[in-house]
Design an enzyme around this catalytic site. Structure first.
Site, PDB file in Angstrom:
ATOM      1  N   CYS A  41      21.538 -61.568  27.852  1.00 50.87           N
ATOM      2  CA  CYS A  41      22.500 -62.669  28.468  1.00 50.87           C
ATOM      3  C   CYS A  41      23.417 -63.322  27.427  1.00 50.87           C
ATOM      4  O   CYS A  41      23.085 -63.544  26.187  1.00 50.87           O
ATOM      5  CB  CYS A  41      21.813 -63.584  29.230  1.00 50.87           C
ATOM      6  N   ARG A  69      25.768 -58.546  25.500  1.00 48.31           N
ATOM      7  CA  ARG A  69      24.515 -59.132  25.433  1.00 48.31           C
ATOM      8  C   ARG A  69      23.914 -58.822  26.917  1.00 48.31           C
ATOM      9  O   ARG A  69      22.794 -59.184  27.255  1.00 48.31           O
ATOM     10  CB  ARG A  69      24.459 -60.602  25.234  1.00 48.31           C
ATOM     11  N   TRP A 115      21.845 -60.262  32.062  1.00 46.07           N
ATOM     12  CA  TRP A 115      20.945 -59.086  31.721  1.00 46.07           C
ATOM     13  C   TRP A 115      19.548 -59.202  32.454  1.00 46.07           C
ATOM     14  O   TRP A 115      18.769 -60.099  32.006  1.00 46.07           O
ATOM     15  CB  TRP A 115      20.681 -58.676  30.319  1.00 46.07           C
ATOM     16  N   ASN A 162      19.644 -68.258  28.787  1.00 47.18           N
ATOM     17  CA  ASN A 162      18.778 -67.298  28.064  1.00 47.18           C
ATOM     18  C   ASN A 162      17.728 -67.486  27.860  1.00 47.18           C
ATOM     19  O   ASN A 162      16.969 -68.496  27.342  1.00 47.18           O
ATOM     20  CB  ASN A 162      19.629 -67.078  26.966  1.00 47.18           C
ATOM     21  N   GLY A 163      16.741 -66.047  28.010  1.00 39.62           N
ATOM     22  CA  GLY A 163      15.357 -66.285  27.496  1.00 39.62           C
ATOM     23  C   GLY A 163      14.547 -66.120  28.708  1.00 39.62           C
ATOM     24  O   GLY A 163      14.841 -65.765  29.912  1.00 39.62           O
ATOM     25  N   GLU A 171      16.260 -40.645  15.370  1.00 41.61           N
ATOM     26  CA  GLU A 171      17.366 -41.726  15.782  1.00 41.61           C
ATOM     27  C   GLU A 171      18.184 -40.864  16.450  1.00 41.61           C
ATOM     28  O   GLU A 171      19.022 -41.577  17.382  1.00 41.61           O
ATOM     29  CB  GLU A 171      17.962 -42.193  14.331  1.00 41.61           C
ATOM     30  N   LYS A 179      19.912 -42.298  20.261  1.00 43.41           N
ATOM     31  CA  LYS A 179      21.448 -42.060  20.469  1.00 43.41           C
ATOM     32  C   LYS A 179      21.751 -41.772  21.871  1.00 43.41           C
ATOM     33  O   LYS A 179      22.422 -41.893  22.614  1.00 43.41           O
ATOM     34  CB  LYS A 179      22.244 -41.881  19.255  1.00 43.41           C
ATOM     35  N   GLU A 200      20.306 -43.093  25.003  1.00 41.86           N
ATOM     36  CA  GLU A 200      20.963 -44.347  25.174  1.00 41.86           C
ATOM     37  C   GLU A 200      22.452 -44.362  26.095  1.00 41.86           C
ATOM     38  O   GLU A 200      22.800 -44.972  27.088  1.00 41.86           O
ATOM     39  CB  GLU A 200      21.083 -45.415  24.107  1.00 41.86           C
ATOM     40  N   HIS A 231       2.166 -26.602  18.283  1.00 43.42           N
ATOM     41  CA  HIS A 231       1.009 -27.095  18.836  1.00 43.42           C
ATOM     42  C   HIS A 231       0.955 -27.635  20.191  1.00 43.42           C
ATOM     43  O   HIS A 231       0.145 -28.500  20.747  1.00 43.42           O
ATOM     44  CB  HIS A 231       0.443 -28.161  17.890  1.00 43.42           C
ATOM     45  N   LYS A 268      22.221 -55.456  24.132  1.00 46.25           N
ATOM     46  CA  LYS A 268      21.980 -55.686  22.698  1.00 46.25           C
ATOM     47  C   LYS A 268      21.298 -56.810  22.537  1.00 46.25           C
ATOM     48  O   LYS A 268      21.355 -57.888  23.271  1.00 46.25           O
ATOM     49  CB  LYS A 268      23.679 -55.712  21.970  1.00 46.25           C
TER      50      LYS A 268
END
Ligand code: F6R
Length: 589
Positions: free
Chosen positions: A2, A27, A73, A99-100, A466, A470, A473, A489, A584
């Site tokens: 947010c 955000r 968000w 926000n939060g 990594e 990518k 996402e 295995h 983000k």
């Protein structure tokens, strides 16, 4: 998570306020809204989707003197106009952006006489302000004694449309002034072109803006004196220029970012404080982060163990905080890795480490962040602002900082002068040396495959982790990462004709092992793509890295994979800067 903007001044258009909000779209971009003064009342406009939808609803250019805006968000309540901020109390006296997470919002809800008008936790605070008959900043601060959780809140009151009320705890918030006009924002990026200096809030701090003046208070209404902070020049980088997407721009900026990393470490000698006497105090180094920063932590732990012989490990912050922290004590050095420095889990992990008497280092891209402020030491990451949701240049710069840190400690322990700055200069000159056209073809070949698998061993395995993150996402591909030795295995059962297997084989001591594992998959129908520093391999779909230093491979082998993820995203018609369901800076647990 947010973004917030507040404005108080002699008058600006709503387009101006929304243009500042747009800088925070990274955000959150589920929905957005703005509340503003109109005919002595508070009016608002809200829209689901990204901020362009809100912009389309604001047609006139009338000026407003007081406004609060928010890009969301979703945490509590799905994205909808009803759940979109700003949220008002029932009579419309209070309107707030937040926000939060209000952790005790259920408890507050039960105390309220009037039901709130949304599914969000935020509405309960707007209503509480009204029901407690808050009018002054003192009343406002008093109400926050009943509120628990993380919050950056900016509020306006319809009976005082020349005032803004601000509260902050565990969610970033800043304010800047220019000739009696004020902007409040959850990221100083918003101040570019408005002010050169700004104030930063600490936890449990409040502010009141009125008559062209701001006053800061603690929770007991003691007035606070605050120092101005200078706006970093690198905020100017927050434009796309000729690039279509921030993600591509940020991949292409990596050589410059690495040069800046070297320059900073050389000019400021930031590593000097980590001398022999310092390092001898510790027998264990624990790296902690989330997502991409966790992958950087894994590389950091490998660098430390190999180069210094000190025991080291990497932990996912959200796991660490619920573990028995047996190794957290004064003999453990903790290194917290975070691009934003605001990730809630990482901050909580740092608090736990501190409670156990451990020394904490923040390795972060944001030097004014909460993580940097709370740490005993800071290792700067000099990537510059990273706007795309997927971390690219920040990751590579984190690795470069970790590499220099480990080499520096090795110099201290063995009393030598290895010049690691030169190594990072080499990475800077080679990092974009991959063949974009070849990657483009590979992107075509794998874009419709549902289950590609990325394999490697040791440092190469971390690159596989990594690279697969990518692709998940930004291209919504269910990529898997596996240590190459583990395939037989169980995983081999999933290999079918055409399953893409992306093989990282850059480390001399394990290259053959990984290639053998890949052969077993290819024999069962897999389609192999190989990233290696051995140009003589003679395979199809070979990406060759022409550098002979295995420690530098984690930086060099990831860049073509970032580009691959970008290309697949574009080919699938996805906006890589705003992948679905993500944002983000994850400032909630
Ligand atoms: C992936 C990504 C995330 C972040 C993670 C931690 O591309 O960006 O996985 O790495 O959310 O964020 P920071 O580094 O800000 O703590």
């Amino acid at each position: 998570m947010c973004g917030i903007v507040g404005y108080l001044g002699k008058g600006r258009t709503r387009q101006f306020v929304v243009s500042r909000l747009k800088k925070l779209e990274y955000r959150g971009y589920d929905s957005s809204g703005i509340a503003f003064n109109k005919d002595d009342k508070i009016d608002n406009v809200k829209a689901v989707g990204n901020i362009a939808n809100l912009e389309n609803l604001i047609t006139d250019e009338n000026e407003v003197q007081c406004a609060i805006a928010h890009t969301r968000w979703a945490t509590h309540g799905k994205p909808s106009v009803k759940n979109c901020h700003p949220h008002s109390s029932q009579s419309g006296v209070w309107s707030i952006v937040h926000n939060g997470i209000i952790e005790n919002y259920q408890e507050i809800k039960e105390k309220l006489k009037t039901p709130t008008d949304s599914d969000t936790d935020t509405s309960t605070v707007a209503e509480l302000l009204e029901e407690r008959n808050a009018k002054t900043i003192g009343d406002f601060v008093e109400v926050f004694k009943e509120v628990q959780g993380s919050y950056a809140i900016v509020a306006m009151n319809s009976n005082a449309l020349d005032e803004l009320f601000i509260a902050k705890n565990r969610s970033p918030l800043y304010v800047a002034e220019n000739k009696g006009e004020y902007l409040v924002a959850s990221d100083p990026i918003c101040f570019v072109g408005f002010a050169k200096y700004y104030y930063s809030f600490n936890n449990y701090e409040y502010a009141h803006i009125k008559n062209g003046k701001i006053k800061f208070f603690d929770a007991y209404m003691n007035e606070l004196k605050k120092e101005l902070v200078e706006l970093d020049d690198c905020f100017e980088e927050t434009q796309k220029f000729e690039y279509e997407h921030f993600m591509l721009k940020e991949i292409m900026e990596q050589p410059e970012a690495l040069k800046r990393q070297v320059k900073t470490y050389r000019d400021t000698n930031v590593l000097a404080k980590f001398n022999k006497e310092f390092i001898e105090k510790f027998d264990y180094i624990s790296f902690i982060g989330c997502g991409t920063a966790y992958h950087a932590s894994m590389v950091g732990a490998r660098y430390i163990e190999r180069l210094t012989g000190i025991r080291a490990s990497a932990e996912i912050a959200s796991e660490f905080i619920y573990k028995e922290p047996v190794f957290a004590n004064e003999k453990t050095l903790f290194v917290f890795v975070s691009q934003s420095g605001e990730t809630a889990d990482t901050l909580m992990a740092m608090n736990i480490a501190k409670e156990h008497g451990a020394t904490c280092v923040a390795l972060t891209n944001v030097l004014y962040s909460s993580l940097a402020k709370q740490a005993d030491y800071v290792l700067p990451v000099c990537a510059g602002p990273e706007i795309a949701v997927a971390s690219t240049k920040a990751y590579v710069c984190q690795l470069s900082a970790l590499y220099m840190f480990a080499r520096h400690l090795n110099n201290q322990i063995e009393d030598k002068q290895y010049n690691y700055l030169k190594d990072i200069e080499l990475v800077s000159s080679k990092i974009l040396d991959f063949d974009q056209e070849k990657i483009n073809h590979i992107a075509d070949a794998i874009k419709d495959e549902m289950n590609p698998i990325f394999i490697g061993k040791d440092l190469d395995y971390i690159a596989a982790c990594e690279a697969s993150l990518k692709l998940k996402e930004v291209a919504y591909v269910n990529a898997t990462n596996y240590p190459s030795g583990e395939l037989k295995h169980g995983f081999l059962a999933l290999i079918e004709d055409g399953t893409p297997i992306i093989v990282f084989a850059t480390e001399d001591k394990v290259r053959t092992k990984t290639l053998n594992a890949a052969h077993e998959a290819v024999s069962r129908g897999a389609f192999q793509i190989t990233i290696t520093n051995d140009g003589g391999l003679g395979y199809d779909n070979l990406i060759v890295i022409d550098v002979d230093n295995e420690y530098l491979m984690p930086m060099l082998e990831i860049a073509p994979m970032q580009y691959l993820a970008y290309e697949v995203s574009i080919k699938k018609g996805i906006n890589p800067d705003q992948p679905r369901n993500l944002a983000k800076s994850v400032t909630v647990e």
